[in-house]
Each structure stands twice: as C-alpha cells, then as structure tokens.
Design a protein around this motif. Sequence first.
Motif, mmCIF file in Angstrom:
data_model
loop_
_atom_site.group_PDB
_atom_site.id
_atom_site.type_symbol
_atom_site.label_atom_id
_atom_site.label_comp_id
_atom_site.label_asym_id
_atom_site.label_seq_id
_atom_site.Cartn_x
_atom_site.Cartn_y
_atom_site.Cartn_z
ATOM 1 N N TRP A 253 -31.182 -52.519 22.264
ATOM 2 C CA TRP A 253 -31.690 -53.285 23.557
ATOM 3 C C TRP A 253 -31.962 -52.215 24.627
ATOM 4 O O TRP A 253 -33.082 -52.228 25.247
ATOM 5 N N CYS A 254 -30.854 -51.329 24.817
ATOM 6 C CA CYS A 254 -31.208 -50.176 25.840
ATOM 7 C C CYS A 254 -32.337 -49.202 25.287
ATOM 8 O O CYS A 254 -33.107 -48.792 26.513
ATOM 9 N N ALA A 255 -32.477 -48.982 24.119
ATOM 10 C CA ALA A 255 -33.691 -47.967 23.683
ATOM 11 C C ALA A 255 -34.990 -48.870 23.871
ATOM 12 O O ALA A 255 -36.149 -48.313 24.412
ATOM 13 N N PHE A 256 -34.946 -50.048 23.714
ATOM 14 C CA PHE A 256 -36.123 -50.939 23.964
ATOM 15 C C PHE A 256 -36.543 -50.950 25.350
ATOM 16 O O PHE A 256 -37.632 -50.818 25.746
ATOM 17 N N THR A 257 -35.804 -51.249 26.004
ATOM 18 C CA THR A 257 -35.931 -51.433 27.718
ATOM 19 C C THR A 257 -36.330 -50.111 28.310
ATOM 20 O O THR A 257 -36.918 -50.080 29.275
ATOM 21 N N ARG A 258 -35.805 -49.036 27.625
ATOM 22 C CA ARG A 258 -36.242 -47.625 28.119
ATOM 23 C C ARG A 258 -37.616 -47.400 27.844
ATOM 24 O O ARG A 258 -38.398 -46.944 28.733
ATOM 25 N N THR A 259 -38.084 -47.897 26.814
ATOM 26 C CA THR A 259 -39.450 -47.864 26.401
ATOM 27 C C THR A 259 -40.347 -48.708 27.184
ATOM 28 O O THR A 259 -41.404 -48.213 27.843
ATOM 29 N N CYS A 260 -39.973 -49.827 27.329
ATOM 30 C CA CYS A 260 -40.638 -50.917 28.105
ATOM 31 C C CYS A 260 -40.881 -50.450 29.675
ATOM 32 O O CYS A 260 -41.946 -50.718 30.279
ATOM 33 N N ARG A 367 -39.844 -55.165 11.471
ATOM 34 C CA ARG A 367 -39.320 -53.701 10.954
ATOM 35 C C ARG A 367 -39.625 -52.858 11.906
ATOM 36 O O ARG A 367 -39.752 -51.679 11.258
ATOM 37 N N ILE A 368 -39.646 -52.814 13.070
ATOM 38 C CA ILE A 368 -40.025 -51.991 14.097
ATOM 39 C C ILE A 368 -39.006 -51.844 14.945
ATOM 40 O O ILE A 368 -38.514 -52.950 15.581
ATOM 41 N N HIS A 369 -38.159 -50.647 14.974
ATOM 42 C CA HIS A 369 -36.819 -50.485 15.667
ATOM 43 C C HIS A 369 -37.141 -49.411 16.772
ATOM 44 O O HIS A 369 -38.017 -48.656 16.583
ATOM 45 N N PHE A 370 -36.046 -49.472 17.805
ATOM 46 C CA PHE A 370 -36.188 -48.589 19.011
ATOM 47 C C PHE A 370 -35.191 -47.641 19.064
ATOM 48 O O PHE A 370 -35.231 -46.665 19.841
ATOM 49 N N HIS A 371 -34.162 -47.854 18.232
ATOM 50 C CA HIS A 371 -32.918 -47.045 18.173
ATOM 51 C C HIS A 371 -32.694 -46.447 16.708
ATOM 52 O O HIS A 371 -32.934 -46.966 15.739
ATOM 53 N N GLY A 372 -31.869 -45.389 16.514
ATOM 54 C CA GLY A 372 -31.397 -44.952 15.172
ATOM 55 C C GLY A 372 -30.665 -45.976 14.458
ATOM 56 O O GLY A 372 -30.145 -46.784 15.178
#
Length: 391
Positions: A253-260, A367-372
Amino acid sequence: MLHRTKIISNNISKLILSQHILRQNCRAKSTRRFNNVKDEDEEYHKARRKTENKEAQIYLLKSRGQHLLMNPRVLNSIVQKSNILPTDTVLEIGPGTGNLTLKLLEVAEKVIAIEIDKRMVEILHKRVSERGLQGRLTIICQDALKTEFPPFDLMVANIPYGISSPLLAKLVYGKNSYRSGTLLLQKEFARRLLASPGDSEFNRLAVNVKLVADVEFVMNVSKKDFLPCPKVDSSVVKIYPKAEIPEVDCKEWCAFTRTCFTKKNKTLGAIFKHKRMLMELMKLQETRGDEDNSTLYSDYHVNDTEDEDGVSNEDDAKFSSDVGKDLTLFREIINDILRSGGFEDKRPSKLSHEELLDLLSLFNRARIHFHGQGNPKGESDAELASAFGPL
C-alpha cells in the motif's frame, strides 16, 4: 427656559453617574472573572523563569527538536483531552525535562518515557524523585525510532518535529495495540494530516495514516508557549486506531501511494505514462520472482546507466527492440487496468481510500505489484515506518 435648562443639566449628571457606576461594576466583574487566569499566568511565568535559569546550564538541541512546552494551561488541556484512566499505562516520546510527564503521573497508573538525551533523563529522574513518583515512571534512554515500544494503553507526547512522520507511522502501523494517541505536532504537519480527498493539502501522509486510523483535531498551541520559541505554531491531534482495517499488505500500500502521489494533481493516465517509472515498475516485477511475470517480461533487462527517460546513455540506437516491445506491452497492460476501472482521467488527490484500494486490487490481480515480495525476517517497526519516506 431657565427651569428647563436646569432639568436637562440634572438628567445629564444622573446619566454620567450611572455610566460611571456601570463601568466600576464591569471592572470588578472582569477582575473576578480573570483572577484564575492571572494566577495561571503567574505560575506559567514563574515556571518559565525557573526553567530558563536551569537551561542556562543545559544547551537545548534544536536539531533534536528540543522545545519545552511551558504553559500549564496547555499541559493541563492535553492531559484532560487524553481521557486517561487511573489504570492506564501512558507512553511518552521525548519527555525532555518532564513538564508533561509530571502532569501525566498525576492521573495515570504508570508512565513510560522514551528519551534519547541522557542530560534530560537525569533532570527527569530528579524532578520525579522530588515528588515521590519514581515508582510509577519507567525511563528508556534510547532512540524512539529504533527501540521496540513496550505495551501501553495511550500515547501522549510532544513529538520532536524532525521525527513526526516515521514516529507516526510506527504508531499506526506498529505491532502495539492502543486506545488513542494525543500528539503535539507542527501546525502545518497537523493540517496535512487532517486533510481529506479534494483538499489542496491532501497528500500521502493523510492517505497512509487514515487507512488504519481516524484523526481528530484538538487545539492549536502558540509557539510562544515553548522554550526556546520555535519558528512555527503547533497543533494537538488525537489518533484513534480503526476497529476494522482493510485487508491489504502495508508495504504494498505504501509503495503504491508513493507512486500515485508523486504527482498527485496529474491524472493517473499521465502518471503511468512516464517511461522511467514504467521501467522501474517492470524491473520490480522481475525481481519479485513471479513466474508468470518473468515469462511475460523475460526479454526485459534494465541498464544501470539509464538517463532520465530510462534510456541507456551509452547508445540510444542500441536500445533493444525486445525491450521496446516489452515496454509497449507493459504500458498497454497499465492503460487497460486504468481504463477498466475508470481511473485513467482521475487524479490521486481526489480519490477516496475505497477507490485507491480498488485500483491497487486491479493492479495486483493483473500480477503487477509495487513492493518487493514478502516481509524480510527481523524487519522492525522502525523499518516499516521508513516506508512512509518523505511525506
């Protein structure tokens, strides 16, 4: 005519007398009304002078956010708004010389104070011992971001401004269960924390915190109530953990919001067209070790000497056609995801948590993720807090 003039003169005299009596009464009432306030102000200035004399021998470090809250009315209000029960254990971060700590000890069963400065710890021990309250205070002389929080019911703290973001993340995303947190923060920081979708100040800080907690404004505090006086005013907020938290991986979630939220006022379609961001996201899918993704992007490899657009500085002409095909395919997949959910023309700063969770779910299902992958063993709350990054 003379008789009439005399009557008017008498009436004017009576009016002036009545106004004088009224002013005297108002002055007396005003004095009685503000007697308590004056007493508190005298107590405040007396305590401030006393502390100033002590601080002549102690150099307060602004780099550690050492601004002591001096106003007893503000201290009492913070304790009152915290709704502390006689059976509660209160966690305080950065107690300094103990102005708030002593107030907390009057109402709580136990106070645990985490203070990194040994000089402050000595002063705090002395002040508490003078009041015979040492049996109810535990002091941990460590960095609050690096030490594991002990069990507590409430957090009440004048948080050093420099560690507000990671400490708040550690509180709301940490392992400890708690009833509430009453925090004194920089006013601008508090304003951003309280922002809602559509507000000009809505940001990743508010998005990440409000996923798992509710935030309530309590009051503003003047910079003049601190010693030494900081450059900005402060605000008190209360944090309440949500009873029900969405089922989502916190790091994802945190990696996703960082991108957005890198360009929060741009449309998502524009954000996800940026070549460098797309290539970094593609590389992440490879490093996750996802079998399906590695098959889909097997010909894709990122050169470490990319320029701003993600293209090799060595020779643009040598840029692999296979990589170009994969990048085009990946961009099409992203665009399809955005279009399928109606997100292509929407802006992150306008989206609710429900909408952001829906979008993340669409990405993950594709299958697209924003964090390891997974959580590394031994990862601490402090490392989780760093996922907030600069907010």
